[in-house]
Motif scaffolding. Structure first.
Motif, PDB file in Angstrom:
ATOM      1  N   LEU A  87       0.818  -1.195   0.000  1.00 45.81           N
ATOM      2  CA  LEU A  87       0.000   0.000   0.000  1.00 45.81           C
ATOM      3  C   LEU A  87       0.859   1.255   0.000  1.00 45.81           C
ATOM      4  O   LEU A  87       0.497   2.263  -0.565  1.00 45.81           O
ATOM      5  CB  LEU A  87      -0.931   0.003   1.211  1.00 45.81           C
ATOM      6  CG  LEU A  87      -1.958  -1.132   1.170  1.00 45.81           C
ATOM      7  CD1 LEU A  87      -2.742  -1.175   2.457  1.00 45.81           C
ATOM      8  CD2 LEU A  87      -2.895  -0.969  -0.024  1.00 45.81           C
ATOM      9  N   LYS A  88       2.024   1.151   0.657  1.00 46.74           N
ATOM     10  CA  LYS A  88       2.880   2.327   0.689  1.00 46.74           C
ATOM     11  C   LYS A  88       4.057   2.090  -0.248  1.00 46.74           C
ATOM     12  O   LYS A  88       4.502   0.947  -0.385  1.00 46.74           O
ATOM     13  CB  LYS A  88       3.406   2.549   2.109  1.00 46.74           C
ATOM     14  CG  LYS A  88       2.323   2.685   3.141  1.00 46.74           C
ATOM     15  CD  LYS A  88       2.958   2.750   4.505  1.00 46.74           C
ATOM     16  CE  LYS A  88       1.917   2.569   5.583  1.00 46.74           C
ATOM     17  NZ  LYS A  88       2.527   2.451   6.905  1.00 46.74           N
ATOM     18  N   PRO A  89       4.575   3.123  -0.825  1.00 46.25           N
ATOM     19  CA  PRO A  89       5.752   2.923  -1.661  1.00 46.25           C
ATOM     20  C   PRO A  89       6.958   2.595  -0.805  1.00 46.25           C
ATOM     21  O   PRO A  89       7.006   2.938   0.375  1.00 46.25           O
ATOM     22  CB  PRO A  89       5.917   4.274  -2.361  1.00 46.25           C
ATOM     23  CG  PRO A  89       5.186   5.246  -1.510  1.00 46.25           C
ATOM     24  CD  PRO A  89       4.109   4.510  -0.799  1.00 46.25           C
ATOM     25  N   LEU A  90       7.892   1.917  -1.422  1.00 44.08           N
ATOM     26  CA  LEU A  90       9.065   1.496  -0.680  1.00 44.08           C
ATOM     27  C   LEU A  90      10.070   2.651  -0.605  1.00 44.08           C
ATOM     28  O   LEU A  90      10.821   2.902  -1.541  1.00 44.08           O
ATOM     29  CB  LEU A  90       9.682   0.277  -1.383  1.00 44.08           C
ATOM     30  CG  LEU A  90      11.012  -0.222  -0.867  1.00 44.08           C
ATOM     31  CD1 LEU A  90      10.975  -0.452   0.628  1.00 44.08           C
ATOM     32  CD2 LEU A  90      11.380  -1.503  -1.579  1.00 44.08           C
ATOM     33  N   LEU A  95       9.851   2.663   5.535  1.00 44.01           N
ATOM     34  CA  LEU A  95      10.429   1.479   6.168  1.00 44.01           C
ATOM     35  C   LEU A  95      10.726   1.766   7.629  1.00 44.01           C
ATOM     36  O   LEU A  95      10.400   0.979   8.527  1.00 44.01           O
ATOM     37  CB  LEU A  95      11.699   1.075   5.426  1.00 44.01           C
ATOM     38  CG  LEU A  95      12.301  -0.258   5.836  1.00 44.01           C
ATOM     39  CD1 LEU A  95      11.363  -1.395   5.498  1.00 44.01           C
ATOM     40  CD2 LEU A  95      13.638  -0.474   5.149  1.00 44.01           C
ATOM     41  N   LEU A  96      11.321   2.916   7.881  1.00 43.62           N
ATOM     42  CA  LEU A  96      11.657   3.262   9.267  1.00 43.62           C
ATOM     43  C   LEU A  96      10.390   3.457  10.082  1.00 43.62           C
ATOM     44  O   LEU A  96      10.345   3.132  11.270  1.00 43.62           O
ATOM     45  CB  LEU A  96      12.528   4.522   9.311  1.00 43.62           C
ATOM     46  CG  LEU A  96      13.932   4.342   8.723  1.00 43.62           C
ATOM     47  CD1 LEU A  96      14.716   5.643   8.810  1.00 43.62           C
ATOM     48  CD2 LEU A  96      14.681   3.240   9.468  1.00 43.62           C
ATOM     49  N   ARG A  97       9.335   3.972   9.416  1.00 37.89           N
ATOM     50  CA  ARG A  97       8.088   4.164  10.140  1.00 37.89           C
ATOM     51  C   ARG A  97       7.495   2.806  10.569  1.00 37.89           C
ATOM     52  O   ARG A  97       6.970   2.659  11.651  1.00 37.89           O
ATOM     53  CB  ARG A  97       7.085   4.923   9.274  1.00 37.89           C
ATOM     54  CG  ARG A  97       5.953   5.534  10.090  1.00 37.89           C
ATOM     55  CD  ARG A  97       5.101   6.457   9.259  1.00 37.89           C
ATOM     56  NE  ARG A  97       5.838   7.620   8.792  1.00 37.89           N
ATOM     57  CZ  ARG A  97       5.742   8.110   7.544  1.00 37.89           C
ATOM     58  NH1 ARG A  97       4.951   7.524   6.667  1.00 37.89           N
ATOM     59  NH2 ARG A  97       6.418   9.177   7.209  1.00 37.89           N
ATOM     60  N   GLU A  98       7.631   1.824   9.688  1.00 41.19           N
ATOM     61  CA  GLU A  98       7.153   0.472  10.032  1.00 41.19           C
ATOM     62  C   GLU A  98       7.864  -0.039  11.277  1.00 41.19           C
ATOM     63  O   GLU A  98       7.310  -0.789  12.061  1.00 41.19           O
ATOM     64  CB  GLU A  98       7.410  -0.504   8.879  1.00 41.19           C
ATOM     65  CG  GLU A  98       6.486  -0.360   7.690  1.00 41.19           C
ATOM     66  CD  GLU A  98       5.084  -0.853   7.984  1.00 41.19           C
ATOM     67  OE1 GLU A  98       4.955  -1.773   8.823  1.00 41.19           O
ATOM     68  OE2 GLU A  98       4.131  -0.311   7.403  1.00 41.19           O
ATOM     69  N   PHE A  99       9.120   0.356  11.401  1.00 40.21           N
ATOM     70  CA  PHE A  99       9.920  -0.163  12.506  1.00 40.21           C
ATOM     71  C   PHE A  99      10.112   0.876  13.607  1.00 40.21           C
ATOM     72  O   PHE A  99      11.125   0.844  14.301  1.00 40.21           O
ATOM     73  CB  PHE A  99      11.289  -0.614  11.996  1.00 40.21           C
ATOM     74  CG  PHE A  99      11.257  -1.936  11.303  1.00 40.21           C
ATOM     75  CD1 PHE A  99      11.203  -3.110  12.049  1.00 40.21           C
ATOM     76  CD2 PHE A  99      11.261  -2.028   9.933  1.00 40.21           C
ATOM     77  CE1 PHE A  99      11.172  -4.332  11.425  1.00 40.21           C
ATOM     78  CE2 PHE A  99      11.219  -3.255   9.304  1.00 40.21           C
ATOM     79  CZ  PHE A  99      11.178  -4.413  10.042  1.00 40.21           C
ATOM     80  N   ASN A 100       9.192   1.804  13.750  1.00 39.45           N
ATOM     81  CA  ASN A 100       9.432   2.770  14.813  1.00 39.45           C
ATOM     82  C   ASN A 100       9.344   2.067  16.168  1.00 39.45           C
ATOM     83  O   ASN A 100       8.722   1.013  16.300  1.00 39.45           O
ATOM     84  CB  ASN A 100       8.477   3.961  14.710  1.00 39.45           C
ATOM     85  CG  ASN A 100       7.051   3.567  14.993  1.00 39.45           C
ATOM     86  OD1 ASN A 100       6.733   2.386  14.970  1.00 39.45           O
ATOM     87  ND2 ASN A 100       6.201   4.537  15.242  1.00 39.45           N
ATOM     88  N   LEU A 160       7.185  -2.461  -0.082  1.00 35.94           N
ATOM     89  CA  LEU A 160       7.534  -2.181   1.304  1.00 35.94           C
ATOM     90  C   LEU A 160       7.468  -3.452   2.141  1.00 35.94           C
ATOM     91  O   LEU A 160       8.361  -3.730   2.944  1.00 35.94           O
ATOM     92  CB  LEU A 160       6.580  -1.120   1.864  1.00 35.94           C
ATOM     93  CG  LEU A 160       6.866  -0.698   3.296  1.00 35.94           C
ATOM     94  CD1 LEU A 160       8.243  -0.065   3.404  1.00 35.94           C
ATOM     95  CD2 LEU A 160       5.810   0.278   3.795  1.00 35.94           C
ATOM     96  N   GLU A 161       6.410  -4.240   1.911  1.00 35.15           N
ATOM     97  CA  GLU A 161       6.259  -5.470   2.693  1.00 35.15           C
ATOM     98  C   GLU A 161       7.410  -6.424   2.429  1.00 35.15           C
ATOM     99  O   GLU A 161       7.915  -7.091   3.323  1.00 35.15           O
ATOM    100  CB  GLU A 161       4.927  -6.142   2.362  1.00 35.15           C
ATOM    101  CG  GLU A 161       3.760  -5.601   3.142  1.00 35.15           C
ATOM    102  CD  GLU A 161       3.454  -4.157   2.791  1.00 35.15           C
ATOM    103  OE1 GLU A 161       3.654  -3.787   1.603  1.00 35.15           O
ATOM    104  OE2 GLU A 161       3.049  -3.393   3.675  1.00 35.15           O
TER     105      GLU A 161
END
Lengths: 554, 367
Positions: A87-90, A95-100, A160-161
């Motif tokens: 859903l989000k571009p890579l 990526l960092l937001r996914e891993f906050n 992104l996934e």
């Protein structure tokens, strides 16, 4: 995300929520945007929430990709390639937001060429990181960095996934310009090859599988040097995304079974898988049966023999056990030891185990039945002793037997839970309680102790712990039935077990093979262990396309 | 339904349906009805049963492997067949129930004089239901295992080697029956073979090649077990003893003394629970096939439930052993007639259909 939803409380909340997750990516419709670039089968189909990814779907793409791979680590790389519902571009930010809030996430950048690598610090091998990333990329120009990234070890990450899973499985994601690459840096985590404690053999290899799937697959490859040995990686568990590897030998295993296993693994929608013994309960044909339906073993030699017999083997990351499918009931009574001994000894051992099975299931129940209803069955010489020892006992045989059986089970369970050193104490105390004190206190009769003890010992003759536990459990209903209806009740119980067993299927094949459907050739390697010259064919249950396994003439 | 029964399983099914509680009184029945050296008579009767099986085999050939129901429905209007199916179903479940009830009543006599026989019967019926819902393929598997439990008990026959005397056979052939020879007497002995007609209904469920091999093998096996037991009984007991004893095999087995166990009839007779359960299930399965044909749209497991409920009702009817024996004998006579008539009628239909026009076999297996 929640903000957006609550903020735009529009007419249809569903689409709002859906839109909200793509909110920060701009207005572009997600599926349209990503469909052309996606290489994965399931990508466009799954347009749900980004986190709720169907592991199975993603796995299918990964699985086919890794088939035939030889290095054990290829599973990881491919597991990383799984992605769905992009859903989000890579981008680095996403990526960092996914891993906050992830303290073990590190990133390293190379200012000279603008390359940045992101990885989970404790998942990767620092030495490899240094050699494959830090050293080559330090101080090189943009152009050189571009060339370096063309190496095969760098795999393009498209979504992104994809990148997120690569990181979770121990890869580093390398950004260069608007491109992202995955670099497998997995570190071997967990204990290394050790002897298995649950399935020991006297003669034979002593290594056992461990929790680390990389080690396990390496162990397998070391024993089975064949390019026909295929390994298909899947991710199972909605949250854990546990790596599960299906292995089989092409040309020997029946593709129908391979297909069935893969299909069932893909259809698992369970949050977490921790163990192979847990996994099998999610894929077996009869989840309500009290018998285990797939042989699970920690022994590499056993697994190799299953593979060469044409069975499909499943490895689960984090579990030292491997699953072999399809299995039959009698397979649980075989041990690799049988093949390492002379065939006469092997045969005797197999028969002994079957006798053990009969004793475990029926001995105590038969004692209860005879002493409650059928005293005439006891020879008169033995009757005197028996009545003498029974005369002090104030309970009916049923209670007496249940009391002792429960005590034995308590001791066993306590022994299993306690550390070995205290476990020994339990053994001694238990031995005294069961052996002498119970009789002297008038709780039980001597003969019952013999019955209970021999059935407990007999139950441990069965090599598979899971099967042995199931068999010990079914003793209790049989004891009850015997206590209520004597031999009649016992037979009713046995009939029930037989009917139950006949109804069990294993990936659609019969669990009672080779008794039903009957195959006398298979008996040579089931109830007895025939000499190797007589073991000419693979088991009929596996329906192997290549039936003959032994082409030697005597 | 994907897999078909192979010959072995068919053989075990035939053995298990033929072998039931009547075997325990077999030597007496033989001594009463046929007299001395009754085993010869039994062989003759077995040959007749073979002829009957041949008839079924012929139907299988002429009918080109179609199920008996298909053949019947092609020529006879469904309106007529439906009541016939229901009647047959009731009849077959009755046989199964009477066999099991007789077993339970004997068991009550032997071991549990104060236990309500109907309670024991309920246990058997529950098992029968559990097996019936699993379908014929799994029934076949269960029968195979039951076979291994039951039939090896016949090997105890060799225990009597020391006490067995040839002279007890007497030089007389088929003499000394209590009522002389009549059709009824021979028929009474013949009923011990009843059950083999299940092969008619196994046609669509078995591999066509090995079906009749299995059937013939199964029947020969049953006959040989019978003959073995009879020869042992005739050589162990005197002729008059055989006539006087109600269940000579029970007496025979109670003579066995093993170092750890005596009175083995307790165990062996209990093992025969399997073969009586098998009779109930297999007759029940025949009834089920007929009922399915009559009510094709019934809900899953509903017909099985109805059958077992009916079996409970029917099974509770014979209260005492003597009544039970008489009732069982009557239904077995009828079943013998059906075993001959049904394939004969079907064969005529099949021949007629084959002649009239080329039959259009329904594709797939019938439900």
């Amino acid at each position: 995300m929640s903000d957006a939803t609550s903020g735009n409380s529009g007419p249809n909340t569903d689409s709002e929520q859906f839109g909200s997750s793509t909110d920060n990516n701009g207005p572009a419709p997600d599926s349209g945007q990503h469909a052309p670039t996606s290489e994965d089968g399931g990508t466009t189909a799954a347009t749900g929430q980004p986190q709720n990814i169907d592991a199975a779907q993603t796995a299918s793409a990964a699985g086919t990709g890794s088939a035939g791979g030889s290095a054990p680590s290829d599973g990881n790389g491919n597991a990383g390639a799984q992605a769905a519902a992009p859903l989000k571009p890579l981008t680095m930010e996403n990526l960092l937001r996914e891993f906050n809030n992830t303290m073990d996430l590190k990133y390293r950048d190379f200012p000279a060429n603008g390359v940045t690598a992101v990885y989970l610090q404790y998942m990767i091998d620092a030495d490899q990181l240094y050699r494959t990333l830090v050293l080559p990329f330090s101080g090189v120009t943009d152009e050189m960095a571009g060339k370096l990234l063309e190496q095969a070890i760098f795999e393009r990450a498209n979504t992104l996934e994809d990148a997120v899973y690569a990181i979770l499985y121990g890869s580093a994601v390398v950004f260069s310009g608007d491109r992202a690459y995955k670099l497998d840096l997995t570190r071997s985590i967990g204990r290394s090859i050790e002897q298995t404690e649950t399935e020991t053999v006297i003669a034979g290899p002593h290594d056992g599988f461990v929790e680390n799937i990389v080690e396990n697959l390496a162990l397998l490859r070391k024993r089975l040097r064949s390019s026909h040995l295929k390994t298909v990686s899947l991710a199972v568990g909605e949250v854990t995304k546990t790596q599960v590897v299906v292995t089989y030998i092409e040309g020997i295993a029946n593709q129908e079974f391979v297909g069935k296993v893969t299909e069932r693994l893909k259809s698992i929608e369970f949050d977490a898988i921790y163990e192979a013994n847990m996994l099998v309960q999610l894929i077996d044909d009869n989840p309500n049966s009290f018998f285990p339906q797939f042989v699970v073993t920690e022994r590499p030699d056993a697994i190799c023999s299953k593979l060469t017999a044409g069975r499909v083997v499943i490895f689960v990351d984090g579990s030292p056990s491997a699953v072999s499918a399809p299995s039959s009931f009698f397979e649980f009574f075989t041990s690799p030891d049988d093949y390492y001994q002379r065939w006469h000894v092997g045969t005797a051992l197999r028969l002994l185990r079957i006798v053990g099975f009969i004793i475990t299931v029926g001995f105590t129940a038969f004692y209860v039945s005879v002493t409650t209803f059928h005293y005439e069955m006891i020879p008169h010489k033995m009757l005197l002793n028996l009545t003498k020892s029974r005369s002090n006992v104030p309970f009916p045989p049923l209670y007496e037997a249940l009391l002792m059986e429960t005590t034995i089970e308590l001791l066993r369970e306590a022994g299993a839970r306690l550390p070995t050193k205290i476990g020994q104490t339990i053994g001694i105390v238990g031995g005294i309680v069961i052996g002498q004190a119970a009789v002297q206190a008038g709780f039980t009769s001597n003969v019952l102790i013999i019955a209970v003890a021999s059935s407990a010992i007999a139950s441990f003759v069965i090599p598979s712990y899971v099967m042995s536990a199931s068999i010990r459990l079914i003793r209790f209903p049989l004891i009850f039935l015997a206590g209520i209806w004597g031999n009649f009740g016992l037979m009713v119980g046995i009939a029930f077990i037989v009917i139950h067993l006949s109804g069990i299927t294993n990936l659609g094949s019969s669990y009672m093979s080779p008794i039903a459907p009957m195959n006398l050739k298979d008996w040579l390697d089931t109830f007895i262990r025939g000499p190797f010259s007589s073991l000419r064919y693979r088991p009929s249950q596996v329906k192997s396309p290549n039936k003959q396994k032994n082409k030697m003439r005597k | 339904m994907s897999e078909k029964l192979n010959g072995y399983h068919v053989a075990f099914i035939i053995v298990m349906i033929e072998l039931d509680v009547t075997v325990f009184s077999l030597p007496r029945i033989l001594a009463e009805n046929l007299g001395t050296n009754g085993w010869i008579g039994l062989l003759l009767l077995s040959a007749i049963a073979f002829a009957n099986l041949g008839l079924i085999h012929l139907f299988h050939r002429v009918g080109r492997g179609r199920s008996p129901f298909e053949v019947a429905e092609q020529s006879i209007p469904r309106l007529l067949l439906k009541p016939a199916y229901i009647l047959l179903a009731v009849f077959w479940i009755t046989i199964g129930s009477f066999v099991c009830k007789k077993y339970v009543l004997i068991y009550q006599m032997v071991a549990f004089p104060t236990t309500n026989a109907n309670l024991l019967y309920v246990l058997l019926a529950a098992l029968a239901f559990y097996l019936l819902i699993k379908g014929i393929y799994n029934i076949g598997k269960a029968m195979t295992i039951f076979f291994y439990f039951t039939v090896p008990a016949a090997l105890f026959a060799f225990y009597f080697k020391g006490q067995w005397e040839l002279y007890r056979f007497t030089p007389f052939l088929l003499k000394g029956g209590t009522e002389g020879h009549s059709l009824k007497n021979w028929l009474e002995v013949y009923t011990i073979f009843v059950g083999y007609e299940i092969s008619l209904f196994l046609i669509p469920f078995a591999e066509p090649k090995s079906l009749f091999k299995g059937v013939y093998f199964g029947h020969s096996l049953t006959t040989s077990v019978y003959v073995l037991l009879i020869i042992v009984s005739y050589g162990f007991f005197s002729f008059e003893q055989l006539q006087a004893m109600m269940y000579p095999l029970l007496n025979l087995f109670s003579y066995i003394e093993l170092p750890f166990l005596n009175r083995l009839e307790n165990l062996i007779f209990t093992l025969f629970l399997f073969s009586n359960l098998a009779s109930l299930v297999l007759f029940g399965w025949m009834a089920l096939m007929a009922l399915r044909r009559a009510f094709p749209k019934a809900r899953k497991n509903m017909l099985e439930l109805i059958l077992i409920a009916a079996s409970l009702g029917i099974g509770s009817y014979p209260k005492i052993l003597r009544d039970s024996e008489i009732m069982l004998r009557v239904v077995l006579y009828l079943e013998t007639a059906i075993a001959f008539l049904l394939p004969a009628v079907l064969l005529v239909l099949a021949v007629y259909q084959a002649r009239g026009k080329t039959p259009k076999p329904e594709s797939g297996t019938p439900v």
